[in-house]
Motif scaffolding. Structure first.
Motif, mmCIF file in Angstrom:
data_model
loop_
_atom_site.group_PDB
_atom_site.id
_atom_site.type_symbol
_atom_site.label_atom_id
_atom_site.label_comp_id
_atom_site.label_asym_id
_atom_site.label_seq_id
_atom_site.Cartn_x
_atom_site.Cartn_y
_atom_site.Cartn_z
ATOM 1 N N PHE A 1 0.834 -1.210 0.000
ATOM 2 C CA PHE A 1 0.000 0.000 0.000
ATOM 3 C C PHE A 1 0.863 1.252 0.000
ATOM 4 O O PHE A 1 1.973 1.240 0.544
ATOM 5 C CB PHE A 1 -0.912 0.010 1.237
ATOM 6 N N PRO A 2 0.367 2.325 -0.596
ATOM 7 C CA PRO A 2 1.128 3.586 -0.594
ATOM 8 C C PRO A 2 1.338 4.108 0.826
ATOM 9 O O PRO A 2 0.562 3.807 1.731
ATOM 10 C CB PRO A 2 0.249 4.543 -1.405
ATOM 11 N N GLU A 3 2.398 4.881 0.991
ATOM 12 C CA GLU A 3 2.858 5.281 2.315
ATOM 13 C C GLU A 3 1.830 6.062 3.140
ATOM 14 O O GLU A 3 1.833 5.993 4.357
ATOM 15 C CB GLU A 3 4.113 6.137 2.152
ATOM 16 N N ASP A 4 0.966 6.803 2.464
ATOM 17 C CA ASP A 4 0.025 7.632 3.211
ATOM 18 C C ASP A 4 -1.282 6.891 3.519
ATOM 19 O O ASP A 4 -2.206 7.436 4.073
ATOM 20 C CB ASP A 4 -0.268 8.926 2.438
ATOM 21 N N MET A 5 -1.332 5.619 3.171
ATOM 22 C CA MET A 5 -2.581 4.894 3.340
ATOM 23 C C MET A 5 -2.577 4.055 4.623
ATOM 24 O O MET A 5 -1.770 3.164 4.788
ATOM 25 C CB MET A 5 -2.785 3.986 2.136
ATOM 26 N N VAL A 6 -3.475 4.377 5.527
ATOM 27 C CA VAL A 6 -3.526 3.663 6.799
ATOM 28 C C VAL A 6 -4.618 2.588 6.786
ATOM 29 O O VAL A 6 -4.539 1.592 7.468
ATOM 30 C CB VAL A 6 -3.732 4.659 7.965
#
Ligand code: GDP
Ligand code: MG
Length: 298
Positions: free
Chosen positions: A176-181
């Motif tokens: 998942f992309p870094e900003d996705m929690v």
């Protein structure tokens, strides 16, 4: 060092602290928590980003012996996850093994190859000397890969937990992309925040008979404001009356608490309009379960 990544399921009896642990590990509230069992109905995905690894956690509904279609669907969701992950964290409470380790789970664990950590949560509530006998007793039940005591609430043992998780994850790319929690849409999280407040404010069977849908979710372009219109569905007129309360006070209390959480979650001011609607027997109707995002059993 090569990048590591993997999926980690949080499982265990209702109320042992799975959602609390997920929120603490992520440093953000994405899974709703309540002092009562059966709060989490769906599978909640949360991503923890480390410099050299990505942990993808799956918070599952508590496992218990199923009664009725809603319970069956909930348990099904929890069990299906086990064979699809790299690691299982089985959470228990430190009081009694019998009470917090459902036999349905142990039976199922015997059939999966996935390594299992036994995570003894809420150790802030017991004397340390009681831990050793508990660990001995647990060892006899399953070949756990690791057994470790933690407190999700206080934050005890979490650094150890994270480094052990890292040991068991395979090399792999960040999924998942870094900003996705989380993969959950904001609309779902909004509905869950509202449902959590229903759990806190009502008692007995009322919270279990409730589902929340978001009818509209609009971000204003002229100012930092999100307008949300949500419906609380109940199974009976009597529950609707309780949820609205005398002179609408209950609904107002639920609404203002939910609005506060939504503003923290969404980082914007929120205008929340709440309605209560009677949807007879929705928890037994597969069509509604689907509408409310609860998976059907096969
Ligand atoms: P879940 O059903 O397993 O997801 O459990 P929740 O995360 O909703 O937690 C159930 C209750 O246990 C809540 O009231 C939490 O605040 C509480 N709880 C969770 N972890 C801890 C802990 O480490 N210590 C204490 N004292 N309470 C905890
Ligand atoms: Mg939960």
């Amino acid at each position: 060092m090569a990048f590591k990544s993997g999926f980690i399921a949080l499982i265990g009896a209702p109320n042992v602290g799975k959602s609390t642990l997920l929120n603490t590990l992520l440093g953000q509230k994405i899974s709703i928590v309540s002092p009562r069992p059966q709060t989490t109905r769906n599978r909640i995905l949360g991503v923890k980003h480390l410099p050299s690894a990505q942990f993808v956690f799956l918070d599952t509904p508590g496992v218990l012996e199923p009664k009725g279609p809603l319970h069956k669907a909930i348990v099904h969701t929890a069990l299906k996850t086990l064979s699809e992950v790299n690691l299982i964290l089985l959470l228990i409470e430190p009081f009694s093994l019998e009470a917090s380790l459902p036999s349905i789970l142990l039976t199922r664990l015997d059939r999966v190859q996935t390594p299992v950590f036994l995570v003894i949560n809420k150790i802030d509530l017991i004397e340390k000397r009681k831990l050793l006998p508990l660990i001995q007793e647990a060892k006899a039940l399953h070949p756990f890969a690791e057994i470790l005591p933690i407190s999700a609430k206080v934050g005890d043992g979490l650094i150890e937990l994270e480094s052990l998780i890292l040991n068991y994850l395979p090399e792999g790319p960040p999924y998942f992309p870094e900003d996705m929690v989380t993969d959950l849409p904001e609309r779902f999280l909004a509905a869950e925040m509202i449902r959590e407040k229903v759990f806190y404010h009502t008692s007995q069977e009322v919270p279990y008979g409730v589902a929340v849908t978001i009818e509209s979710f609009k971000e204003r372009t002229d100012k930092p404001l999100i307008e949300i219109r949500a419906v609380i569905h109940t199974e009976r007129e009597s529950q609707k009356a309780i949820l609205i309360g005398k002179e609408g006070r209950m609904l107002k209390a639920i609404g203002s608490k939910a609005r506060h959480d939504l503003e923290v979650l969404l980082g914007k001011r929120v205008y929340l309009e709440l309605w209560v609607r009677v949807e007879k027997n929705w928890s037994r109707d597969p069509k509604f379960l689907k509408k409310f995002g609860i998976e059907e059993p096969i």
